[in-house]
Design a protein around this motif. Structure first.
Motif, PDB file in Angstrom:
ATOM      1  N   LEU A  50      -5.474   5.217  11.879  1.00  0.00           N
ATOM      2  CA  LEU A  50      -6.043   5.528  13.183  1.00  0.00           C
ATOM      3  C   LEU A  50      -5.190   4.946  14.300  1.00  0.00           C
ATOM      4  N   GLN A  51      -4.735   3.716  14.132  1.00  0.00           N
ATOM      5  CA  GLN A  51      -3.910   3.083  15.156  1.00  0.00           C
ATOM      6  C   GLN A  51      -2.574   3.819  15.312  1.00  0.00           C
ATOM      7  N   LEU A  52      -1.967   4.178  14.181  1.00  0.00           N
ATOM      8  CA  LEU A  52      -0.703   4.910  14.231  1.00  0.00           C
ATOM      9  C   LEU A  52      -0.892   6.272  14.892  1.00  0.00           C
ATOM     10  N   ALA A  53      -2.005   6.918  14.570  1.00  0.00           N
ATOM     11  CA  ALA A  53      -2.289   8.222  15.172  1.00  0.00           C
ATOM     12  C   ALA A  53      -2.472   8.092  16.675  1.00  0.00           C
ATOM     13  N   ARG A  54      -3.161   7.036  17.093  1.00  0.00           N
ATOM     14  CA  ARG A  54      -3.361   6.817  18.522  1.00  0.00           C
ATOM     15  C   ARG A  54      -2.040   6.533  19.231  1.00  0.00           C
ATOM     16  N   ASN A  55      -1.076   6.036  18.476  1.00  0.00           N
ATOM     17  CA  ASN A  55       0.242   5.765  19.037  1.00  0.00           C
ATOM     18  C   ASN A  55       1.159   6.987  18.988  1.00  0.00           C
ATOM     19  N   GLY A  56       0.591   8.114  18.552  1.00  0.00           N
ATOM     20  CA  GLY A  56       1.357   9.352  18.582  1.00  0.00           C
ATOM     21  C   GLY A  56       1.983   9.782  17.281  1.00  0.00           C
ATOM     22  N   ASP A  57       1.648   9.108  16.163  1.00  0.00           N
ATOM     23  CA  ASP A  57       2.221   9.464  14.865  1.00  0.00           C
ATOM     24  C   ASP A  57       1.460  10.660  14.301  1.00  0.00           C
ATOM     25  N   ALA A  58       2.068  11.826  14.333  1.00  0.00           N
ATOM     26  CA  ALA A  58       1.407  13.060  13.905  1.00  0.00           C
ATOM     27  C   ALA A  58       1.095  13.047  12.409  1.00  0.00           C
TER      28      ALA A  58
ATOM     29  N   THR B  10      -6.562  13.660  21.405  1.00  0.00           N
ATOM     30  CA  THR B  10      -6.277  12.855  22.604  1.00  0.00           C
ATOM     31  C   THR B  10      -7.546  12.566  23.406  1.00  0.00           C
ATOM     32  N   LYS B  11      -8.608  13.327  23.161  1.00  0.00           N
ATOM     33  CA  LYS B  11      -9.876  13.101  23.860  1.00  0.00           C
ATOM     34  C   LYS B  11     -10.717  12.020  23.187  1.00  0.00           C
ATOM     35  N   PHE B  12     -10.347  11.624  21.962  1.00  0.00           N
ATOM     36  CA  PHE B  12     -11.084  10.578  21.261  1.00  0.00           C
ATOM     37  C   PHE B  12     -10.836   9.243  21.960  1.00  0.00           C
ATOM     38  N   ALA B  13     -11.918   8.619  22.434  1.00  0.00           N
ATOM     39  CA  ALA B  13     -11.784   7.407  23.242  1.00  0.00           C
ATOM     40  C   ALA B  13     -12.094   6.131  22.469  1.00  0.00           C
ATOM     41  N   GLY B  14     -12.480   6.251  21.198  1.00  0.00           N
ATOM     42  CA  GLY B  14     -12.837   5.065  20.418  1.00  0.00           C
ATOM     43  C   GLY B  14     -11.629   4.344  19.860  1.00  0.00           C
ATOM     44  N   THR B  15     -11.898   3.232  19.190  1.00  0.00           N
ATOM     45  CA  THR B  15     -10.808   2.433  18.615  1.00  0.00           C
ATOM     46  C   THR B  15     -11.045   2.095  17.150  1.00  0.00           C
TER      47      THR B  15
END
Length: 210
Positions: free
Chosen positions: A13-21, A69-74
């Motif tokens: 999840l963290q990697l995805a949030r950092n743009g890792d497709a 990109t609309k997902f605001a959770g962590t």
């Protein structure tokens, strides 16, 4: 599981949030079993002839990928809830398209709030099942892995076994109600459930060792 599948959901999840497709695709793929299990209780039987559980899940995953990109959770718990809402919204649209347009009386029965409540309750029951198989407290990542293993194992059961598990543990029905849904006696439904539970344990063991 292979090395990619063993990576923690929180890391993905963290990697995805950092743009890792690639991480996003792996993360979403890990939820296929979970979403399928929920979809069995979300998708009205009268709609299944036109939209399968697999179709509903695929549509939801594509939407999640598009709108990530609309997902605001962590946290993975928030991500799981976000996916669940997408699934419920798509299930509601399926009902709207195939049932409500012709029969307005269904509108109250299939309100979005009721569908969301049902999905949250189903999720809670699945969580309870994972707790039975873990002796001690679990981290968030471990808990998500347990949920994934359980859901994948349920999906690998035969149709009858999967149905009785979903009716009992996802929809929370009594054996009397299950008997009506499956056209069996209550005793036969209980026996089928007992066999299904044993097969589920075997399937979960296989999932953990793959």
């Amino acid at each position: 599981m292979n090395e990619t599948e063993q990576r923690r959901a929180t890391q993905l999840l963290q990697l995805a949030r950092n743009g890792d497709a690639e991480s996003l695709e792996t993360l979403l793929a890990s939820y296929i079993g979970y979403l399928k299990v929920l979809s069995h209780s979300q998708l009205d039987p009268r709609v299944r002839g036109r939209l399968s559980a697999s179709d509903l899940v695929q549509e939801s995953l594509l939407e999640a990928h598009r709108d990530f990109t609309k997902f605001a959770g962590t946290t993975t718990a928030e991500f799981t809830g976000w996916l669940r809402k997408i699934l419920v919204n798509n299930a509601a649209r399926a009902v709207e398209t195939h049932l409500l347009a012709a029969k307005r009386d269904y509108r109250r029965e299939y309100s979005l709030d009721l569908l969301r409540q049902a999905a949250d309750e189903s999720h809670a029951r699945l969580n309870s099942m994972t707790a039975v198989h873990r002796r001690g407290p679990a981290s968030e990542a471990e808990h998500q892995e347990d949920l994934t293993v359980l859901s994948n194992a349920i999906e690998k059961l035969s149709t009858e076994y999967r149905e009785v598990i979903v009716l009992r543990h996802v929809e929370g029905l009594t054996f009397a109600d299950i008997a009506i849904r499956m056209n069996r006696s209550a005793g036969a439904s209980r026996m089928l459930w007992m066999r299904a539970i044993e097969k589920l344990r075997e399937a979960m063991s296989n999932e953990n060792h793959e």
